[in-house]
Design a protein around this motif. Structure first.
Motif, short mmCIF file in Angstrom:
data_model
loop_
_atom_site.label_atom_id
_atom_site.label_comp_id
_atom_site.label_asym_id
_atom_site.label_seq_id
_atom_site.Cartn_x
_atom_site.Cartn_y
_atom_site.Cartn_z
N THR A 102 3.65 -12.93 41.31
CA THR A 102 3.15 -14.51 41.35
C THR A 102 2.80 -15.19 42.53
N GLU A 314 -2.39 -25.22 29.94
CA GLU A 314 -1.71 -24.32 29.69
C GLU A 314 -0.27 -24.65 29.79
N SER A 315 0.03 -25.33 31.21
CA SER A 315 1.34 -25.41 31.64
C SER A 315 1.63 -26.82 32.21
N ASN A 340 -5.56 -12.75 32.02
CA ASN A 340 -4.80 -11.70 32.49
C ASN A 340 -3.80 -12.28 33.57
N LYS A 342 -0.95 -15.96 33.99
CA LYS A 342 -0.25 -16.76 33.34
C LYS A 342 0.33 -17.90 34.17
N SER A 343 -0.37 -19.49 33.92
CA SER A 343 0.15 -20.39 34.63
C SER A 343 1.74 -21.01 34.33
N TYR A 344 2.33 -21.53 35.23
CA TYR A 344 3.57 -22.19 35.15
C TYR A 344 3.39 -23.27 36.13
N LYS A 364 1.05 -15.92 37.55
CA LYS A 364 1.42 -14.71 37.32
C LYS A 364 0.65 -13.71 37.15
N GLU A 366 -0.56 -10.65 35.60
CA GLU A 366 -0.17 -9.59 34.74
C GLU A 366 -0.92 -8.33 34.60
#
Length: 366
Positions: A102, A314-315, A340, A342-344, A364, A366
Motif C-alpha cells: 500500500t 471509490e473512497s 488492480n 484499490k483506494s482508501y 493498495k 493488488e
C-alpha cells in the motif's frame, strides 16, 4: 382556488420535466467533445445544480403526496446514478488500512508555494505540509523554484524534502525569478520520465515509470489547460452569485464565454494525447492524477478515466471541492488509478496554503 392550484401544479410539473431532462443531458455531456459543441461542456458544469433541483422537486411531490409525479425525478436519478455516485460519493472513512503493498499518494497544486518566504524564523507552510504528509509519492503542480535566498530555492526544496530520494521536475515556464513546472517526489525509484507532447503555453503533463518492489507503476502528473481567468473575471463571478443580478450575468457571460470555451477544447486534445502516451507503455499499474481544471462530469475527465477508477468516487465523501477561491465550488483535482489497485480514504485536505486544496489517498496494489 382549485383552478389556481391546478395551474400552479401544472407549472411545477412542466418545470420539473425540463429540469429532469437537463439533468439527464448534463449527466451524459462528458461523452461529447467540446470541439464539436461547447454547449454540453457548460451543461456538465451545471450537473450539481440540476441534480439538486431534481432532488428538491422529488421532496416537494413527496410532501404534497403527489405520488404520480415523483417518478419523474426518481427515473432521472436512476438513469444517471453512475454520474451521481461519481460526483457525490458517500463513503465512510476506513480505519483498517492495509499495510502491505500500500502506498500513499498526494497530489497538490501548490501555487508556487503560496509565494511565501522560507526562513528559519518563518518556514513556508506548504513545504512543511508536504514534508509531514507521510506520502510515498507526491505530485505537484504550479511547482516553482525561486532564486532569492529568503524564498524556496531549488536547494532549499530538496533539503526540506530529503525524505524523497527520487525526484523529477519538468520545467514549463520562467517568470521573473521563478522557474515553474510540475514535479514528482518519490520514496521509490523513478526509472524514467518524459514530458507528454501536446500544445500549451504554460501547462503540461509528464509520464513517469516508478519501480515499486518488483512492479512498475506508470504515473502521469498533470496540469491541464486552465481557464486563464483574471482576478477581475473571478470577482465578477463571485459578485453575480451573491447578487444574482441580470446585468451582472450579461457582463459575466461576455467576459467568460470565450475563455471557457477555448479551454474546454484545448483540454479535450490534451486528454487524448495523455491517453495515447499511457497506451504506448505496458506496466503493472497506472495512475493519472493532478489538476485537470475540469469537473468529474467533463469530457477531459471521461477521456482520461476510460478503464481507470476515480479514487475519490471509490473512497471519498461529498463533493470534494478542491478549488477554494471566488466561490468556484468544483472538484478539479483528481486521482485515477487502474482497476488492480484499490483506494482508501481519498481525502481533500483542509489546509488553505494555495488556491487549491491538496488531495491524497491510500492505494493498495493488488
Amino acid at each position: 382556488m382549485k383552478i389556481l392550484r391546478i395551474v400552479f401544479h401544472s407549472f411545477l410539473l412542466t418545470a420539473h420535466v425540463i429540469i429532469a431532462l437537463l439533468f439527464l443531458v448534463s449527466a451524459l455531456s462528458d461523452k461529447i467533445s467540446p470541439e464539436y459543441s461547447t454547449l454540453f461542456a457548460y451543461l456538465g458544469l451545471g450537473f450539481p445544480i440540476f441534480c439538486l433541483l431534481n432532488f428538491l422537486f422529488v421532496l416537494y411531490w413527496l410532501f404534497t403526496q403527489e405520488w404520480r409525479f415523483i417518478w419523474i425525478g426518481l427515473l432521472a436519478f436512476l438513469l444517471s446514478w453512475g454520474q451521481v455516485q461519481l460526483y457525490f460519493p458517500l463513503h465512510s472513512p476506513t480505519d483498517d488500512i492495509p499495510k502491505e503493498h500500500t502506498i500513499k499518494l498526494l497530489t497538490y497544486n501548490i501555487m508556487a508555494f503560496g509565494y511565501k518566504e522560507h526562513t528559519p524564523e518563518k518556514p513556508n507552510p506548504t513545504i512543511r505540509y508536504i514534508a509531514e504528509s507521510g506520502a510515498d509519492i507526491v505530485c505537484l503542480q504550479e511547482y516553482a523554484e525561486d532564486t532569492q535566498k529568503k524564498y524556496l530555492t531549488k536547494q532549499k526544496i530538496y533539503k526540506e524534502l530529503e525524505m524523497y530520494p527520487y525526484k523529477s521536475v519538468v520545467y514549463l515556464t520562467r517568470t521573473g525569478r521563478l522557474r515553474n513546472g510540475i514535479a514528482v517526489f518519490s520514496k521509490y525509484p523513478i526509472i524514467k520520465s518524459e514530458r507528454i507532447n501536446y500544445k500549451s503555453e504554460s501547462n503540461g503533463s509528464a509520464l513517469h515509470q516508478i519501480r515499486i518492489n518488483d512492479k512498475i507503476l506508470t504515473l502521469v502528473n498533470n496540469h491541464l489547460e486552465s481557464f486563464k481567468l483574471t482576478t477581475e473575471d473571478r470577482s465578477r463571478y463571485s459578485s453575480f452569485l451573491k447578487e444574482m443580478d441580470s446585468e451582472k450575468l450579461e457582463d459575466l457571460r461576455g467576459s467568460l464565454q470565450q475563455k471557457l470555451g477555448t479551454a474546454f477544447k484545448i483540454r479535450a486534445s490534451q486528454a487524448r494525447a495523455i491517453v495515447a502516451a499511457v497506451d504506448s507503455v505496458q506496466t503493472d499499474y497506472t495512475i493519472i492524477c493532478g489538476d485537470f481544471n475540469d469537473t468529474p462530469i467533463s469530457y477531459a475527465h471521461h477521456t482520461l478515466q476510460q478503464n481507470l477508477v476515480d479514487a475519490f468516487s471509490e473512497s471519498g465523501r461529498g463533493m470534494g471541492i478542491s478549488y477554494n477561491e471566488n466561490l468556484f465550488w468544483f472538484r478539479i483535482d483528481h486521482i485515477l488509478h487502474s482497476p488492480n489497485m484499490k483506494s482508501y480514504n481519498c481525502t481533500v485536505g483542509d489546509v488553505k496554503y494555495s488556491d487549491h486544496y491538496p488531495m491524497w489517498c491510500y492505494l493498495k496494489l493488488e
